[in-house]
Design a protein around this motif. Structure first.
Motif, PDB file in Angstrom:
ATOM      1  N   LYS A   1       0.840  -1.199   0.000  1.00 45.90           N
ATOM      2  CA  LYS A   1       0.000   0.000   0.000  1.00 45.90           C
ATOM      3  C   LYS A   1       0.875   1.249   0.000  1.00 45.90           C
ATOM      4  CE  LYS A   1      -3.527   2.430   2.618  1.00 45.90           C
ATOM      5  NZ  LYS A   1      -4.340   2.492   3.814  1.00 45.90           N
ATOM      6  N   ALA A   2       1.909   1.214   0.851  1.00 49.34           N
ATOM      7  CA  ALA A   2       2.808   2.378   0.919  1.00 49.34           C
ATOM      8  C   ALA A   2       3.476   2.612  -0.440  1.00 49.34           C
ATOM      9  CB  ALA A   2       3.845   2.167   2.020  1.00 49.34           C
ATOM     10  N   GLU A   3       3.863   1.537  -1.080  1.00 46.31           N
ATOM     11  CA  GLU A   3       4.506   1.662  -2.386  1.00 46.31           C
ATOM     12  C   GLU A   3       3.520   2.208  -3.416  1.00 46.31           C
ATOM     13  OE1 GLU A   3       6.389  -1.205  -5.798  1.00 46.31           O
ATOM     14  OE2 GLU A   3       6.605  -1.848  -3.722  1.00 46.31           O
ATOM     15  N   LEU A   4       2.269   1.706  -3.426  1.00 41.93           N
ATOM     16  CA  LEU A   4       1.262   2.182  -4.376  1.00 41.93           C
ATOM     17  C   LEU A   4       0.888   3.642  -4.099  1.00 41.93           C
ATOM     18  CD1 LEU A   4      -1.115  -0.898  -4.815  1.00 41.93           C
ATOM     19  CD2 LEU A   4       0.395   0.108  -6.518  1.00 41.93           C
ATOM     20  N   VAL A   5       0.773   4.016  -2.827  1.00 43.74           N
ATOM     21  CA  VAL A   5       0.445   5.413  -2.486  1.00 43.74           C
ATOM     22  C   VAL A   5       1.574   6.317  -2.976  1.00 43.74           C
ATOM     23  CG1 VAL A   5       0.184   7.028  -0.542  1.00 43.74           C
ATOM     24  CG2 VAL A   5      -1.086   4.868  -0.570  1.00 43.74           C
ATOM     25  N   ARG A   6       2.827   5.925  -2.777  1.00 42.07           N
ATOM     26  CA  ARG A   6       3.962   6.722  -3.221  1.00 42.07           C
ATOM     27  C   ARG A   6       3.956   6.858  -4.749  1.00 42.07           C
ATOM     28  NH1 ARG A   6       8.993   4.823  -4.498  1.00 42.07           N
ATOM     29  NH2 ARG A   6       8.338   2.876  -3.687  1.00 42.07           N
TER      30      ARG A   6
ATOM     31  N   LEU B   1       1.293   6.597  -6.688  1.00 43.61           N
ATOM     32  CA  LEU B   1       0.128   7.397  -7.051  1.00 43.61           C
ATOM     33  C   LEU B   1       0.420   8.877  -6.886  1.00 43.61           C
ATOM     34  CD1 LEU B   1      -2.870   7.561  -7.912  1.00 43.61           C
ATOM     35  CD2 LEU B   1      -3.444   7.340  -5.474  1.00 43.61           C
ATOM     36  N   GLU B   2       1.059   9.269  -5.812  1.00 41.50           N
ATOM     37  CA  GLU B   2       1.384  10.672  -5.573  1.00 41.50           C
ATOM     38  C   GLU B   2       2.395  11.175  -6.628  1.00 41.50           C
ATOM     39  OE1 GLU B   2       2.623  11.194  -1.484  1.00 41.50           O
ATOM     40  OE2 GLU B   2       0.624  10.671  -0.781  1.00 41.50           O
ATOM     41  N   ALA B   3       3.328  10.296  -6.959  1.00 44.43           N
ATOM     42  CA  ALA B   3       4.325  10.689  -7.979  1.00 44.43           C
ATOM     43  C   ALA B   3       3.631  10.903  -9.322  1.00 44.43           C
ATOM     44  CB  ALA B   3       5.407   9.622  -8.088  1.00 44.43           C
ATOM     45  N   ALA B   4       2.651  10.046  -9.636  1.00 42.80           N
ATOM     46  CA  ALA B   4       1.944  10.172 -10.907  1.00 42.80           C
ATOM     47  C   ALA B   4       1.105  11.418 -10.933  1.00 42.80           C
ATOM     48  CB  ALA B   4       1.083   8.933 -11.144  1.00 42.80           C
ATOM     49  N   ARG B   5       0.536  11.841  -9.801  1.00 45.83           N
ATOM     50  CA  ARG B   5      -0.287  13.038  -9.752  1.00 45.83           C
ATOM     51  C   ARG B   5       0.583  14.291  -9.860  1.00 45.83           C
ATOM     52  NH1 ARG B   5      -4.493  11.367  -4.973  1.00 45.83           N
ATOM     53  NH2 ARG B   5      -5.811  10.082  -6.275  1.00 45.83           N
ATOM     54  N   LYS B   6       1.763  14.232  -9.376  1.00 47.81           N
ATOM     55  CA  LYS B   6       2.645  15.401  -9.445  1.00 47.81           C
ATOM     56  C   LYS B   6       3.229  15.549 -10.839  1.00 47.81           C
ATOM     57  CE  LYS B   6       4.072  15.511  -4.693  1.00 47.81           C
ATOM     58  NZ  LYS B   6       5.144  15.414  -3.756  1.00 47.81           N
ATOM     59  N   ALA B   7       3.303  14.537 -11.537  1.00 48.03           N
ATOM     60  CA  ALA B   7       3.908  14.605 -12.854  1.00 48.03           C
ATOM     61  C   ALA B   7       2.996  15.075 -13.900  1.00 48.03           C
ATOM     62  CB  ALA B   7       4.385  13.234 -13.268  1.00 48.03           C
TER      63      ALA B   7
END
Length: 151
Positions: free
Chosen positions: A138-143, A145-151
Motif C-alpha cells: 500500500k505504501a509503495e502504491l500510495v507513493r 500514485l502521488e508521484a503520478a499526480r505530481k507529474a
C-alpha cells in the motif's frame, strides 16, 4: 348316654392348659375364661398331645403343663455385625473409575486447548505477515500514485 368328650387346649406361651369337655363353652368355663378364644384361634381342639389321657380321665379338670423355654438359645443370639461406615468396595471401584474418567477428560481437554492455542498463534503470525505485506504494498502504491499526480 354320657356326653361325648373332646379335648381342648390353649397356651399362654409358658404353659399349656388342656381340658376334656363336651363343648367349647364348657372348656372355656373350666379355664375360667369368658372371652371366646376359639374364635381368635388361641384355643383349639387338641390333637394327640401328652395330656390327652389325663384330661379324659378327669373331665372338666384343667391339666396344666409348663412349656420349656430355652433361655440359652434366646441369649446366644448372634449380634448383627455393624455395617461398615463408608462406601462399599463396589462403590469405591465406581468412584475410582469415575475419577479416572474425569482425569482423562481433563487431560484430553487440555491437549485440545493447547492445539487451538497453537493454531491461533500460527493464524495470528500469518495475519501479521499478511498485514505487513499489505502495508508495504500500500505504501509503495500510495507513493507511486502521488508521484503520478505530481507529474
Amino acid at each position: 348316654m354320657a356326653p361325648r368328650l373332646k379335648v381342648f387346649e390353649w397356651s399362654d406361651g409358658f404353659h399349656r392348659f388342656t381340658v376334656a369337655a363336651s363343648s367349647r363353652p364348657k372348656a372355656l368355663a373350666a379355664w375360667g375364661i369368658q372371652q371366646d378364644i376359639f374364635a381368635s384361634e388361641l384355643a383349639r381342639e387338641a390333637v394327640e398331645n401328652e395330656d390327652e389321657a389325663a384330661a379324659r380321665a378327669r373331665p372338666g379338670t384343667v391339666i396344666e403343663r409348663g412349656l420349656a423355654v430355652d433361655l440359652g438359645r434366646i441369649g446366644s443370639r448372634q449380634a448383627r455385625r455393624p455395617t461398615p461406615a463408608g462406601p462399599s468396595p463396589a462403590q469405591i471401584r465406581r468412584i475410582e473409575a469415575l475419577a479416572d474418567a474425569l482425569q482423562d477428560l481433563e487431560t484430553s481437554h487440555a491437549r485440545t486447548c493447547a492445539r487451538f492455542d497453537e493454531e491461533g498463534r500460527r493464524i495470528e503470525a500469518e495475519r501479521e505477515a499478511a498485514e505487513q505485506g499489505f502495508r508495504k504494498k500500500k505504501a509503495e502504491l500510495v507513493r507511486k500514485l502521488e508521484a503520478a499526480r505530481k507529474a
